[in-house]
Enzyme design. Structure first.
Site, PDB file in Angstrom:
ATOM      1  N   GLY A  16       0.809  -1.215   0.000  1.00  0.00           N
ATOM      2  CA  GLY A  16       0.000   0.000   0.000  1.00  0.00           C
ATOM      3  C   GLY A  16       0.837   1.256   0.000  1.00  0.00           C
ATOM      4  N   ASP A  17       0.612   2.104   0.992  1.00  0.00           N
ATOM      5  CA  ASP A  17       1.376   3.347   1.110  1.00  0.00           C
ATOM      6  C   ASP A  17       2.356   3.275   2.275  1.00  0.00           C
ATOM      7  OD1 ASP A  17      -0.498   3.334   3.097  1.00  0.00           O
ATOM      8  OD2 ASP A  17      -1.164   5.401   2.811  1.00  0.00           O
ATOM      9  N   GLU A  18       2.834   2.077   2.563  1.00  0.00           N
ATOM     10  CA  GLU A  18       3.778   1.871   3.658  1.00  0.00           C
ATOM     11  C   GLU A  18       5.182   1.604   3.127  1.00  0.00           C
ATOM     12  OE1 GLU A  18       0.957  -0.020   7.170  1.00  0.00           O
ATOM     13  OE2 GLU A  18       1.996  -1.369   5.795  1.00  0.00           O
TER      14      GLU A  18
END
Length: 292
Positions: free
Chosen positions: A203-205
Site C-alpha cells: 500500500g502506502d507503507e
C-alpha cells in the site's frame, strides 16, 4: 562429423592446453566471435583480457597440462564481448598428434537467465516502485540485527506511512495514486544515504533501514532526526501529477537497535506503533519507539 558440428546451435571449440591457442572452432563459434582459430582464447573471446580469465577452469591450477584426460567441467558465465550467458561443458581430451586439449561446448542460455532474473525480481522487489519488498527487506533487516548483535553498534528502522493518501486514490484514481507512490519512493531514496535500504511493504507503507554504526545515543538521535526531517520535507512537497490542492505528507516511526534481542516481527511492530503515535500527534511528524 564436421557437418554435425557446423550445424549445431552450440559453440564448439578446442583450446591447446600448452599455449591457450584455439586450434578448432565450429561455424557457430566463428559467427559469434569471428575467425578465432590460431588466436589466444582469452584475447579473442573476452574483452580486454591479457591472461587466463579468473572464472575459467584452466586458471584453477598453475599448469593446465596436469589435468587428467576425461576431466569434465560444467560452469556458467556472462561473456564480456556480447553480454550473452553461456552454459559450458568442457572435457580434457587428446587431439591430433596426441596434443592435450580442452574441448569446449557452450550453449546460449541468455533467455533462461533473463527469465530467472525476472522471477527473482518478482519474488524480492515491489513491481511498482522496484524497491525491495517485504520478503527482501526482512532479509536485509535480519543481517543488520546480527551485525549489531556482534558489534553493539546501533542501526535504525523507520516505518513510514503516507498521510491522506487514500484521498488521492479516491479522488484522482489509482493511476495517479501509483504515480505518486513511485515519486514518493524516489524521494525517500534521495533523502537517505546510498548504504541505507528503502523498501515498500504494501500500500502506502515504506520502510527504511538506516545504517548508523554508532554507539553514542545522542549522536544517533541527532542523525536520525536529520534524516527523518529530510524525508518529511521531501514527501510533503508538491507533486506534478496532482493538479489540485490535495497534499500528502508522512508519519514516521523510528526504532533503533544494537542487538538481535527482538525478533524481526517485534522490531517492525515497535516501529509501526511509533508511526501511529506520530499520526496521533498531528501527522507529518515522527516519533521514537519507547521499547528498548
Amino acid at each position: 562429423m564436421k557437418l554435425i558440428l557446423n550445424t549445431t546451435e552450440a559453440l564448439i571449440y578446442v583450446i591447446d592446453l600448452e599455449n591457450n591457442e584455439i586450434i578448432y572452432a565450429n561455424t557457430k563459434c566463428i559467427e559469434e566471435f569471428g575467425n578465432v582459430i590460431g588466436k589466444t582464447c582469452y584475447k579473442v573471446l573476452q574483452k580486454d583480457k591479457e591472461c587466463l580469465c579468473e572464472f575459467c577452469p584452466l586458471a584453477e591450477i598453475e599448469n593446465p597440462l596436469e589435468y587428467l584426460l576425461e576431466t569434465i567441467f560444467e560452469w556458467e558465465n556472462k561473456n564480456s564481448l556480447n553480454n550473452k550467458h553461456y552454459l559450458f561443458k568442457d572435457r580434457i581430451i587428446l587431439w591430433e598428434n596426441n596434443k592435450k586439449v580442452q574441448l569446449k561446448t557452450a550453449i546460449d542460455i541468455t533467455k533462461q537467465k533473463k527469465i530467472e532474473e525476472k522471477i527473482l525480481e518478482l519474488a524480492h522487489y515491489d513491481e511498482l516502485t522496484k524497491l525491495p519488498n517485504r520478503v527482501l527487506f526482512k532479509e536485509y533487516l535480519q543481517r543488520a540485527m546480527k551485525r549489531s548483535g556482534r558489534t553493539s553498534e546501533y542501526n535504525a528502522l523507520l516505518f513510514i506511512d503516507l498521510d491522506n493518501f487514500k484521498i488521492i486514490n479516491d479522488t484522482l484514481g489509482h493511476t495517479i495514486g501509483d504515480k505518486v507512490l513511485v515519486e514518493v519512493a524516489q524521494r525517500i531514496k534521495n533523502s537517505v544515504r546510498e548504504n541505507d535500504i528503502v523498501g515498500r511493504i504494501g500500500g502506502d507503507e515504506f520502510v527504511v533501514l538506516i545504517d548508523i554504526n554508532e554507539k553514542n545515543i545522542k549522536l544517533i538521535e541527532e542523525k536520525l532526526i536529520a534524516i527523518t526531517e529530510k524525508i518529511l520535507y521531501s514527501v510533503k512537497s508538491a507533486y506534478g501529477v496532482i493538479k489540485n490542492d490535495l497534499r500528502i505528507s508522512a508519519s514516521i516511526g523510528i526504532k533503533f537497535f544494537n542487538n538481535d534481542d527482538f525478533s524481526i516481527v517485534e522490531l517492525m511492530e515497535h516501529a509501526d506503533i511509533a508511526m501511529y503515535k506520530a499520526k496521533l500527534n498531528g501527522k507529518n511528524t515522527f516519533c521514537f519507539s519507547s521499547h528498548f
